[in-house]
Design an enzyme around this catalytic site. Structure first.
Site, PDB file in Angstrom:
ATOM      1  N   GLY A 161     -21.423  -3.406  82.517  1.00 56.70           N
ATOM      2  CA  GLY A 161     -22.156  -3.799  81.309  1.00 56.70           C
ATOM      3  C   GLY A 161     -22.294  -2.717  80.254  1.00 56.70           C
ATOM      4  O   GLY A 161     -23.210  -2.775  79.434  1.00 56.70           O
ATOM      5  N   SER A 162     -21.368  -1.755  80.222  1.00 58.21           N
ATOM      6  CA  SER A 162     -21.527  -0.708  79.193  1.00 58.21           C
ATOM      7  C   SER A 162     -21.214  -1.248  77.798  1.00 58.21           C
ATOM      8  O   SER A 162     -21.853  -0.856  76.821  1.00 58.21           O
ATOM      9  CB  SER A 162     -20.688   0.534  79.518  1.00 58.21           C
ATOM     10  N   ASN A 163     -20.278  -2.190  77.696  1.00 60.91           N
ATOM     11  CA  ASN A 163     -20.031  -2.814  76.390  1.00 60.91           C
ATOM     12  C   ASN A 163     -21.228  -3.652  75.961  1.00 60.91           C
ATOM     13  O   ASN A 163     -21.652  -3.583  74.809  1.00 60.91           O
ATOM     14  CB  ASN A 163     -18.765  -3.677  76.435  1.00 60.91           C
TER      15      ASN A 163
ATOM     16  N   LEU B 237     -15.468 -11.596  84.845  1.00 59.98           N
ATOM     17  CA  LEU B 237     -14.227 -11.736  85.614  1.00 59.98           C
ATOM     18  C   LEU B 237     -13.879 -13.161  86.058  1.00 59.98           C
ATOM     19  O   LEU B 237     -12.784 -13.385  86.568  1.00 59.98           O
ATOM     20  CB  LEU B 237     -14.257 -10.802  86.822  1.00 59.98           C
TER      21      LEU B 237
ATOM     22  N   ILE C  96     -12.437 -18.791  82.512  1.00 58.37           N
ATOM     23  CA  ILE C  96     -13.195 -19.745  81.702  1.00 58.37           C
ATOM     24  C   ILE C  96     -12.473 -21.094  81.750  1.00 58.37           C
ATOM     25  O   ILE C  96     -11.315 -21.192  81.350  1.00 58.37           O
ATOM     26  CB  ILE C  96     -13.295 -19.251  80.237  1.00 58.37           C
TER      27      ILE C  96
ATOM     28  N   ASN D 260     -13.255 -12.182  73.746  1.00 56.48           N
ATOM     29  CA  ASN D 260     -13.141 -11.298  74.905  1.00 56.48           C
ATOM     30  C   ASN D 260     -12.590  -9.956  74.448  1.00 56.48           C
ATOM     31  O   ASN D 260     -11.926  -9.875  73.412  1.00 56.48           O
ATOM     32  CB  ASN D 260     -12.176 -11.927  75.926  1.00 56.48           C
TER      33      ASN D 260
ATOM     34  N   HIS E   3     -10.134  -6.850  75.864  1.00 58.10           N
ATOM     35  CA  HIS E   3      -9.195  -6.521  76.939  1.00 58.10           C
ATOM     36  C   HIS E   3      -8.679  -5.097  76.728  1.00 58.10           C
ATOM     37  O   HIS E   3      -8.328  -4.733  75.595  1.00 58.10           O
ATOM     38  CB  HIS E   3      -8.035  -7.519  76.941  1.00 58.10           C
TER      39      HIS E   3
ATOM     40  N   ASP F 106      -6.274 -14.127  78.718  1.00 54.23           N
ATOM     41  CA  ASP F 106      -5.794 -13.146  77.730  1.00 54.23           C
ATOM     42  C   ASP F 106      -4.758 -13.681  76.743  1.00 54.23           C
ATOM     43  O   ASP F 106      -3.919 -12.924  76.252  1.00 54.23           O
ATOM     44  CB  ASP F 106      -5.200 -11.913  78.447  1.00 54.23           C
TER      45      ASP F 106
ATOM     46  N   GLU G 277     -13.588   1.021  72.766  1.00 49.11           N
ATOM     47  CA  GLU G 277     -14.444  -0.163  72.961  1.00 49.11           C
ATOM     48  C   GLU G 277     -15.820   0.053  72.346  1.00 49.11           C
ATOM     49  O   GLU G 277     -16.362  -0.827  71.678  1.00 49.11           O
ATOM     50  CB  GLU G 277     -14.566  -0.489  74.453  1.00 49.11           C
TER      51      GLU G 277
HETATM   52  C1  GRF Z   1     -13.906  -3.197  79.683  1.00 48.18           C
HETATM   53  O1  GRF Z   1     -12.928  -2.237  79.898  1.00 48.18           O
HETATM   54  C2  GRF Z   1     -13.308  -4.376  78.994  1.00 48.18           C
HETATM   55  O2  GRF Z   1     -12.187  -4.064  78.250  1.00 48.18           O
HETATM   56  C3  GRF Z   1     -12.921  -5.280  80.112  1.00 48.18           C
HETATM   57  O3  GRF Z   1     -13.873  -5.058  81.103  1.00 48.18           O
HETATM   58  C4  GRF Z   1     -14.425  -3.774  80.978  1.00 48.18           C
HETATM   59  C5  GRF Z   1     -15.902  -3.922  80.983  1.00 48.18           C
HETATM   60  O4  GRF Z   1     -16.550  -2.708  81.126  1.00 48.18           O
HETATM   61  N1  GRF Z   1     -12.799  -6.642  79.692  1.00 48.18           N
HETATM   62  P1  GRF Z   1     -18.127  -2.632  81.054  1.00 48.18           P
HETATM   63  O5  GRF Z   1     -18.664  -3.575  82.120  1.00 48.18           O
HETATM   64  O6  GRF Z   1     -18.529  -3.062  79.692  1.00 48.18           O
HETATM   65  O7  GRF Z   1     -18.485  -1.223  81.346  1.00 48.18           O
END
Ligand code: GRF
Length: 190
Positions: free
Chosen positions: A13-15, A85, A88, A102, A104, A145, A174
């Site tokens: 969940g860092s994004n 993961l 969908i 999404n 990627h 994708d 990201e």
């Molecule tokens: C990211 O690298 C994104 O590109 C992919 O999953 C990863 C998620 O990372 N779809 P995080 O959970 O946000 O750290």
């Protein structure tokens, strides 16, 4: 901006964390709700720390339409997959045409598809001696994708690039581009 965004996660969940922090700072009226199919993932704790509502979902609920119904009830403007993961289902895609995006960690259409996530992507890129890699932010359709590309950002690979060093470069991209791409999308909505 007065919008509601649902973020779907399965792991770190860092994004998600970065997107929510960005909007809390720049667009505090934007609301978030976080959906996860993993009960105890790190992303859930991060969302709770930010005082964001979290909803646990199962694959069955996604397939049978319960998740779609919930999103309609919540009147979300955008669904953001950030490290989610589960596939969908087509029925879900049809409910939210051009409303699911999404991120990627490669330059799609290269290195996408089933099983291509996390370090598997970077291992494949390095094995092929690609001169560059990057990120792709794209709409989601019923194939992994393959939805329309919204934006891509690239990084160069060094001769001694490792999975870890490439992962870090991609992570930086990201962090920089995902929130502003979402911001642009919402600002251009009519
Ligand atoms: C990211 O690298 C994104 O590109 C992919 O999953 C990863 C998620 O990372 N779809 P995080 O959970 O946000 O750290």
């Amino acid at each position: 901006m007065n919008k509601k965004i649902a973020i779907f996660i399965s792991g770190n969940g860092s994004n998600m964390d970065n997107i929510i922090r960005y909007f809390q700072l720049h667009h505090p009226k934007v609301n978030f709700v976080v959906f996860s199919n993993k009960k105890e993932c790190k992303g859930i704790s991060k969302a709770k720390n930010l005082n964001i509502e979290t909803i646990l979902i199962s694959k069955t609920e996604l397939i049978e339409g319960k998740v779609g119904d919930k999103l309609i009830d919540l009147k979300v403007d955008l669904i953001v997959l950030a490290g989610f993961l589960l596939k969908i289902p087509e029925s879900f895609v049809r409910l939210f045409i051009n409303k699911i995006i999404n991120i990627h960690p490669s330059l799609l259409p290269k290195y996408g598809g089933k099983g291509m996530y996390g370090r598997y992507v970077h291992e494949a890129v390095i094995a092929k001696k690609e001169p560059e890699s990057g990120i792709t932010i794209h709409y989601v359709n019923e194939h992994y994708d393959e939805g329309g590309i919204i934006s891509q950002h690239t990084v160069k690979l060094e001769k001694n690039e490792t999975v870890e060093s490439l992962q870090e470069k991609i992570h930086q991209l990201e962090m920089k581009y995902f929130p502003i791409t979402i911001e642009n999308l919402l600002q251009n909505e009519h």
